[in-house]
Write a protein that holds these residues in place. Structure first.
Motif, short mmCIF file in Angstrom:
data_model
loop_
_atom_site.label_atom_id
_atom_site.label_comp_id
_atom_site.label_asym_id
_atom_site.label_seq_id
_atom_site.Cartn_x
_atom_site.Cartn_y
_atom_site.Cartn_z
N CYS A 1 0.49 -1.55 -0.05
CA CYS A 1 0.09 0.05 0.17
C CYS A 1 1.40 1.14 0.29
O CYS A 1 1.90 1.55 1.15
CB CYS A 1 -0.96 0.28 1.41
SG CYS A 1 -2.00 1.27 1.28
N CYS A 2 0.85 2.79 -1.10
CA CYS A 2 2.05 3.46 -1.53
C CYS A 2 0.68 4.29 -1.62
O CYS A 2 -0.17 4.22 -2.18
CB CYS A 2 2.33 3.41 -2.22
SG CYS A 2 3.51 1.13 -2.38
N LYS A 3 1.70 5.86 -0.53
CA LYS A 3 0.82 6.30 -0.38
C LYS A 3 1.88 7.77 -0.63
O LYS A 3 2.82 7.98 -0.23
CB LYS A 3 -0.47 6.82 0.84
CG LYS A 3 -0.94 8.58 1.01
CD LYS A 3 -1.95 8.54 1.68
CE LYS A 3 -2.77 9.34 2.12
NZ LYS A 3 -3.68 9.72 2.75
N ASP A 4 1.75 8.47 -1.50
CA ASP A 4 2.46 9.73 -1.73
C ASP A 4 1.55 10.89 -2.93
O ASP A 4 0.98 10.55 -3.81
CB ASP A 4 4.05 9.35 -2.61
CG ASP A 4 5.19 9.93 -2.03
OD1 ASP A 4 4.75 11.31 -1.76
OD2 ASP A 4 6.21 9.39 -2.02
N GLY A 5 1.82 12.02 -3.08
CA GLY A 5 1.71 12.89 -3.46
C GLY A 5 0.33 13.05 -3.71
O GLY A 5 -0.46 13.34 -4.83
N GLY A 6 -0.92 13.09 -2.23
CA GLY A 6 -2.24 13.06 -2.22
C GLY A 6 -3.06 11.37 -2.82
O GLY A 6 -3.41 11.68 -3.10
N LYS A 7 -2.27 10.71 -3.84
CA LYS A 7 -2.82 9.74 -4.25
C LYS A 7 -1.90 8.34 -3.32
O LYS A 7 -0.86 7.90 -2.78
CB LYS A 7 -2.05 9.72 -5.31
CG LYS A 7 -3.28 10.73 -6.75
CD LYS A 7 -2.60 10.14 -7.88
CE LYS A 7 -3.00 10.94 -8.46
NZ LYS A 7 -2.73 11.58 -10.34
N LEU B 1 12.42 7.21 -18.31
CA LEU B 1 12.49 6.40 -17.85
C LEU B 1 11.96 7.51 -15.69
O LEU B 1 11.41 6.85 -15.28
CB LEU B 1 14.30 6.78 -17.36
CG LEU B 1 14.93 5.43 -18.13
CD1 LEU B 1 16.30 6.30 -17.28
CD2 LEU B 1 14.56 4.31 -18.40
N LYS B 2 12.36 8.77 -15.95
CA LYS B 2 11.45 9.15 -14.73
C LYS B 2 10.02 9.24 -15.17
O LYS B 2 9.44 8.85 -14.34
CB LYS B 2 12.17 10.67 -14.59
CG LYS B 2 11.84 11.48 -13.49
CD LYS B 2 12.67 13.08 -13.53
CE LYS B 2 11.98 13.41 -11.99
NZ LYS B 2 12.29 12.37 -10.86
N GLU B 3 9.77 9.10 -16.49
CA GLU B 3 7.99 9.61 -16.22
C GLU B 3 7.44 8.36 -15.73
O GLU B 3 6.64 8.06 -15.48
CB GLU B 3 7.83 9.86 -17.60
CG GLU B 3 7.90 10.99 -17.77
CD GLU B 3 9.54 11.68 -17.93
OE1 GLU B 3 10.42 10.78 -18.18
OE2 GLU B 3 9.78 12.48 -18.23
N SER B 4 8.34 7.05 -16.37
CA SER B 4 7.71 6.08 -15.66
C SER B 4 7.75 5.46 -14.29
O SER B 4 7.65 4.28 -13.73
CB SER B 4 8.46 4.60 -16.78
OG SER B 4 8.46 4.72 -17.96
N GLY B 5 8.60 5.92 -13.60
CA GLY B 5 8.28 5.96 -12.07
C GLY B 5 9.52 5.53 -11.66
O GLY B 5 9.99 5.10 -10.43
N VAL C 1 7.71 7.03 -6.10
CA VAL C 1 6.42 6.37 -6.15
C VAL C 1 5.72 7.64 -6.49
O VAL C 1 4.64 7.42 -7.23
CB VAL C 1 5.84 5.97 -4.70
CG1 VAL C 1 4.79 5.34 -4.33
CG2 VAL C 1 7.71 4.91 -4.11
N LYS C 2 5.70 8.74 -6.16
CA LYS C 2 5.34 10.03 -6.08
C LYS C 2 4.28 10.83 -8.20
O LYS C 2 3.77 9.75 -8.52
CB LYS C 2 5.63 11.39 -5.64
CG LYS C 2 5.21 12.71 -5.91
CD LYS C 2 5.46 13.71 -5.82
CE LYS C 2 5.66 13.81 -4.12
NZ LYS C 2 5.10 13.90 -2.86
N GLU C 3 6.13 10.02 -8.61
CA GLU C 3 6.28 10.22 -9.87
C GLU C 3 5.08 8.76 -10.13
O GLU C 3 4.34 8.86 -11.63
CB GLU C 3 7.46 10.35 -10.29
CG GLU C 3 7.63 10.76 -11.96
CD GLU C 3 7.33 12.33 -11.99
OE1 GLU C 3 6.22 12.37 -13.06
OE2 GLU C 3 6.84 13.08 -11.71
N PHE C 4 5.17 7.82 -9.86
CA PHE C 4 4.92 6.70 -10.65
C PHE C 4 2.89 6.35 -10.59
O PHE C 4 2.42 6.44 -11.29
CB PHE C 4 5.34 5.15 -9.96
CG PHE C 4 4.52 4.17 -10.13
CD1 PHE C 4 6.25 3.38 -11.27
CD2 PHE C 4 3.58 3.31 -9.92
CE1 PHE C 4 5.10 2.24 -11.40
CE2 PHE C 4 3.79 2.27 -10.17
CZ PHE C 4 3.87 1.17 -11.35
N LEU C 5 2.44 7.08 -8.90
CA LEU C 5 1.93 7.00 -9.45
C LEU C 5 0.94 8.59 -9.89
O LEU C 5 -0.61 8.47 -10.37
CB LEU C 5 1.38 7.51 -7.45
CG LEU C 5 1.84 6.65 -6.93
CD1 LEU C 5 1.18 6.71 -5.01
CD2 LEU C 5 0.75 5.03 -7.33
#
Length: 679
Positions: A609-615, A644-648, A666-670
């Motif tokens: 369970c991941c939470k970051d950046g409000g998501k 790569l960065k856009e892919s998280g 994780v923030k970028e990933f979500l």
């Protein structure tokens, strides 16, 4: 060849650091007093002392141009200090002072260059002319050197002088710019081999000490067992023309006085406690070169990697031996390594105010040239970050603040017509969010017109899809694209389409991110996010179809196994996990990264369970492999062409067994995951 004198290499870095710090503090005083339209006696004394220190330090480094420029400013404030009622043009004074500060900073930056010393004579002449006007003299542009001859030295050979004291006279060459500073250096060297009892002039920090030494020489009284060695040291000192011992005149014979009996010491009570020696207050702070701290951090990173390779060695898993003692020692080693890392990181922490304060000068200069009355406000400037982050922030903050003042804040007439009564304000704030430091710059200006931005992007050929498909966030991101500017007229600060794109690229190189938000008519916000630590990270490593990925521990709230009844699929094929009455989207990492051998059965995999950046979402992996610290390494520039960065993906690292792991942002990933498509 560097500009400073040969043999002073060890002092060069300290000179740059201390002088740069003094100039930053000088700018703060100047901007504060200019805004308050009042300069107190304490401020005048502080400026005088600052320029006196810079004058002396620069003279010791043979940076005579910096020394003489600082001396001219020092003379200016000597006049103001001695006569607080003297009349002068304040705006002109501040322009001269800021110009002197800028020139001194520029010369500091080029200390190691091969170029000759910069000629500051034009600025010095302006300062001398200003000083002459203050004193009611013709503005000839040259310093007033007239002064009454100093009184002759008295008491050079007192009759009650104790035996063994020798007197020397040191004469400096005419080309010596600051003989009083050279005298201080000489006395420091002499103090290592003898006892200096007195000098003439006595106060080498006095304003007229340099003139006294130039005219009459420097007299030094000392006690030594090596008179010849002392004399050689004096003769070989920098800028010394001559050094000689001054013989004491023969005294006339006098009848020997009767010896006095020493006064008896007061008796100490028998039960009195012995007196404790006075406690020594030792120096509690030292200055350390930044490259040494960088090397220390690199060593800690290597220790972390080596620790992982020892503890996770495949050979240990194969060995059929009792590892209880080894496991206990490895846990202790990890504890000590963690403490070592915490200490090293704390040493490198500095308040973000060191970067914020520099923006005062940027706003001040723009107010002067653009005729805008913008107030710069700081929030959370006590937030501490790694020194490397502060260095990274200097350039991006300058571009962002310039953009806010130039583009964001309207002219006073425009603000008045729009009915804006509040003062024009640019606010810099700092704080923490999870494992990131967040720096924002917001203004209460005009905001951004999405229609205008879209029209400019279309004109520049930047659109890659139909206009109606662009979100507001995507439109705002045009302002950080290369070559994009809404200014039709090129000015000193904008119009060329450079600046913001450079900011974005520089931040991305260190794992940072720049986001833009705005509300038309109300203002804009530029937000910078940078990882708190650019090197070592606590991660949870997972296996996905034989591939290794690592997630920051701070981004994972819990790990659990999923029951069949908790798995839900909607009519469109989107997958969800029910977790304590919350329905969270499911992201199959194997599907996202196109790994064919990844586990497909949700009841056999591991849920994160991941939470970051409000998501918030649940990531599915095959299994957890290890909870450890890793050293974050950036991707090779050869991979820059891939998103790569856009892919998280934030970077990579080497695990203890020698394998490579991909570290996820994780923030970028979500943020970039398309939950509707499940990819």
């Amino acid at each position: 060849m560097p500009k400073f004198e040969s043999g002073m290499e060890n002092m060069a870095d300290m000179f740059v650091f201390e002088t740069g710090d003094l100039l930053e503090k000088l700018d703060e005083i100047l901007m504060r007093t200019e805004q308050e339209d009042s300069i107190s006696s304490d401020d005048i004394n502080e400026i005088f002392r600052t320029m006196h220190t810079i004058k002396g330090s620069a003279a010791m480094m043979s940076m005579h141009n910096m020394s003489t420029l600082a001396h001219s400013v020092e003379d200016l404030f000597y006049i103001i200090r001695e006569d607080p009622t003297v009349k002068y043009d304040k705006p002109a004074l501040y322009e001269l002072l800021f110009s002197a500060s800028d020139n001194l900073k520029s010369e500091l930056d080029s200390l190691y260059d091969d170029a000759p010393l910069t000629d500051f004579s034009e600025l010095e002449n302006k300062i001398h002319a200003f000083a002459a006007t203050m004193k009611g003299q013709p503005a000839s542009g040259s310093p007033d050197t007239s002064s009454a001859d100093s009184a002759a030295y008295e008491g050079l050979f007192p009759d009650d002088e104790k035996e063994g004291v020798l007197t020397y006279k040191v004469t400096y060459s005419e080309s010596c710019a600051m003989p009083d500073m050279r005298a201080l250096v000489l006395l420091r060297a002499l103090g290592k081999m003898c006892e200096v009892t007195k000098t003439f002039p006595e106060d080498l920090d006095a304003d007229n000490a340099g003139d006294e030494i130039s005219k009459k020489g420097l007299y030094i009284k000392l006690i030594t067992d090596d008179p010849d060695g002392v004399l050689d040291l004096m003769k070989n000192a920098v800028n010394v023309d001559n050094a000689e011992q001054v013989k004491k005149p023969e005294p006339k014979p006098q009848p020997a006085p009767a010896p006095e009996k020493p006064a008896p010491k007061p008796a100490q009570p028998a039960n009195a406690a012995p007196k404790k020696p006075a406690e020594k207050h030792e120096q509690s702070m030292i200055s350390v070169k930044l490259d040494k701290l960088n090397r220390l951090l690199d060593l800690v990173a290597e220790i972390v990697i080596t620790e992982g390779s020892v503890i996770s060695s495949p050979d240990l898993k194969k060995a059929e031996i009792n590892l209880d003692r080894f496991n206990k020692s490895s846990r202790e080693l990890k504890k000590l390594t963690d403490e070592l890392q915490d200490v090293v990181m704390s040493i490198r922490m500095v308040p973000v105010s060191t970067a914020f304060q520099k923006m005062n000068r940027v706003v001040r200069d723009m107010n002067q040239k653009l005729k805008k009355n913008v107030t710069l406000v700081f929030e959370g400037q006590e937030t501490e970050v790694d020194k490397s982050i502060v260095d990274i922030l200097n350039d991006p903050l300058m571009h962002i603040v310039r953009n806010a003042v130039d583009h964001g804040i309207e002219d006073p007439e425009v603000r008045a017509k729009a009915g804006k009564t509040e003062p024009a304000t640019v606010t810099l704030s700092a704080g923490y969010d999870s494992n990131e430091v967040v720096i924002s710059c917001r203004d209460n200006g005009a905001g951004m017109d999405t229609a205008k931005l879209m029209a400019k992007a279309k004109k520049n050929g930047m659109l890659t899809k139909p206009e109606n498909e662009y979100t507001e966030k995507e439109i705002f991101n045009f302002v950080v694209a290369a070559g994009f500017s809404t200014n039709e007229k090129i000015t000193e600060y904008s119009g060329r389409g450079v600046g913001m794109d450079v900011v974005k690229k520089n931040l991305e190189k260190v794992g940072g991110k720049l986001t833009v938000d705005s509300k038309f008519g109300e203002g804009s916000v530029f937000t910078i996010r940078i990882p708190l630590s650019l090197s070592i990270l606590d991660v949870l490593s997972v296996d996905v179809g034989g591939e290794n990925f690592s997630l920051p521990v701070s981004a994972v709230s819990e790990a659990f196994s999923c029951k069949a009844e908790s798995f839900i699929t909607d009519p469109e094929g989107n997958e969800f996990i029910m977790l304590r009455e919350k329905c969270l989207p499911l992201i199959r990492m194997g599907k996202h990264f196109d790994i064919p051998n990844a586990e497909q059965d949700v009841t056999k995999g591991i849920m994160l369970c991941c939470k970051d950046g409000g998501k918030e979402a649940v990531l599915m992996a095959d299994r957890i492999t290890v909870d450890q610290q890793v050293v974050v390494k950036p991707f090779s520039p050869l991979l820059d062409a891939y998103p790569l960065k856009e892919s998280g993906m934030a970077g990579c690292s080497v695990l203890g067994d020698g394998s490579i792991t991909i570290i996820l942002d994780v923030k970028e990933f979500l943020s970039n995951y398309d939950f509707r498509k499940g990819e």
